[in-house]
Write a protein that holds these residues in place. Structure first.
Motif, short mmCIF file in Angstrom:
data_model
loop_
_atom_site.label_atom_id
_atom_site.label_comp_id
_atom_site.label_asym_id
_atom_site.label_seq_id
_atom_site.Cartn_x
_atom_site.Cartn_y
_atom_site.Cartn_z
N ARG A 57 58.43 -20.98 -27.48
CA ARG A 57 58.35 -21.66 -26.07
C ARG A 57 59.28 -22.83 -26.15
NH1 ARG A 57 52.76 -22.82 -27.03
NH2 ARG A 57 53.56 -24.19 -28.75
N ALA A 84 54.16 -13.14 -24.52
CA ALA A 84 53.34 -13.37 -23.60
C ALA A 84 52.53 -14.56 -23.81
CB ALA A 84 52.24 -12.25 -23.86
N ALA A 85 52.35 -15.04 -24.71
CA ALA A 85 51.74 -16.53 -25.13
C ALA A 85 52.77 -17.56 -24.72
CB ALA A 85 51.37 -16.78 -26.64
N ALA A 88 53.13 -17.64 -20.87
CA ALA A 88 51.79 -18.07 -20.20
C ALA A 88 52.16 -19.58 -20.10
CB ALA A 88 50.86 -17.50 -20.77
N ASP A 89 52.23 -20.10 -21.47
CA ASP A 89 52.19 -21.49 -21.69
C ASP A 89 53.07 -22.38 -20.48
OD1 ASP A 89 50.45 -21.49 -23.64
OD2 ASP A 89 51.82 -21.97 -25.07
N ARG A 91 54.34 -21.02 -17.70
CA ARG A 91 54.26 -20.41 -16.49
C ARG A 91 55.43 -19.73 -16.03
NH1 ARG A 91 49.40 -22.21 -14.48
NH2 ARG A 91 48.57 -24.23 -15.74
#
Ligand code: NAP
Length: 246
Positions: A57, A84-85, A88-89, A91
């Motif tokens: 991230r 994926a995580a 998603a965080d 966007r």
């Protein structure tokens, strides 16, 4: 559009070759750094883990990444889940590029199993001489199989414990059907073990096993995260990237 391609596959290299240098695209490919002499994608490349979801991230944010393509191997489950995580965080749009798995043809004797442990159990009942063609990762699951003899084929030597009776064959595909037929015969193989990687680069072993009437233990792919957007080929992903960039 600044895009991260999580790579380590032929499809990832093909996508990087198409998109790198295209006007409006800034592509960075990422490799885990597992293979000593990797086939490098065209364009910018970074190598090594990110440090879990948090590390990924941070890397995505620090590098201004706007979209992510997970083009890793179908069995690289952790990095796909991390992607994926993290996406998603933040966007960020993310697509998983997954070549289709293999399908059995008439004459095939496949035994589908859910994971490596089940594969190690299954070979115990199928023969004494095993062709283990699952790459260098996961060979440890067979370390406790003391009765069988294994032909282990991988690009680089596997780390960790190996089954005691084995021959290590270092080779990188693509492989030819004639050579696979000869290898099965020369080593008097009784059973082949493979991951359901799909693709034509390593499919020759399945044709050779079919011709020899040998059973194949086929390890199923780990699932992708729920809700994942999955595309099967490079052209679809390139279309997706171009529309995301508009
Ligand atoms: P994995 O189990 O999903 O990933 C383990 C860790 O390796 C990840 O958590 C990540 O570390 C790092 N990693 C994996 N792929 C990465 C990438 N493309 N860029 C940066 N870091 C990455 O993956 P794996 O099964 O070890 O596979 C590693 C690589 O080999 C992948 O790129 C895959 O495409 C390729 N490959 C795998 C197989 C296979 O059978 N598994 C076969 C052929 C090629 P951090 O958590 O530190 O970020």
């Amino acid at each position: 559009m600044k895009t991260l391609i999580l790579g380590g596959t032929r499809e990832a290299r093909e996508l990087a070759a198409i998109a790198s240098g295209e006007q409006g695209f800034d592509i960075v490919s990422s490799l885990a750094g597992r293979v000593r002499d990797p086939l490098l994608p065209v364009g910018a490349v970074r190598v090594g883990g990110f440090g879990g979801v948090e590390g990924l991230r941070k890397w995505l944010a620090d590098n201004g990444i706007e979209s992510v393509v997970d083009a890793t191997h179908p069995f690289a489950g952790s990095i796909s889940a991390n992607a994926a995580a993290a996406a998603a965080d933040l966007r960020l749009p993310l697509v998983h590029l997954r070549r289709p798995g293999w399908s059995a043809r008439p004459g095939d004797r496949w035994i589908r199993v859910p994971d490596l442990g089940a594969a190690a159990k299954a070979v115990g009942e199928l023969g004494d001489r095993v062709f283990l063609t699952i790459g260098r990762q996961g060979v440890g699951a067979f370390a406790g199989s003391t009765r069988q003899w294994f032909l282990i084929r991988a690009i680089d030597p596997p780390a960790g414990e190996l089954p005691p009776r084995h021959e290590l064959l270092l080779a990188r595909g693509p492989f030819r059907i004639e050579d696979e037929v000869r290898l099965l015969a020369d080593r008097r193989i009784d059973v082949v073990v493979t991951k359901d990687s799909g693709g034509d680069q390593t499919e020759a072993k399945l044709t050779a096993a079919r011709r020899a009437g040998l059973p194949v233990v086929m390890i199923d792919r780990p699932p992708l995260p729920a809700g994942a957007v999955i595309m099967e080929n490079v052209a679809q992903v390139w279309d997706w990237l171009r529309s995301a960039a508009e």
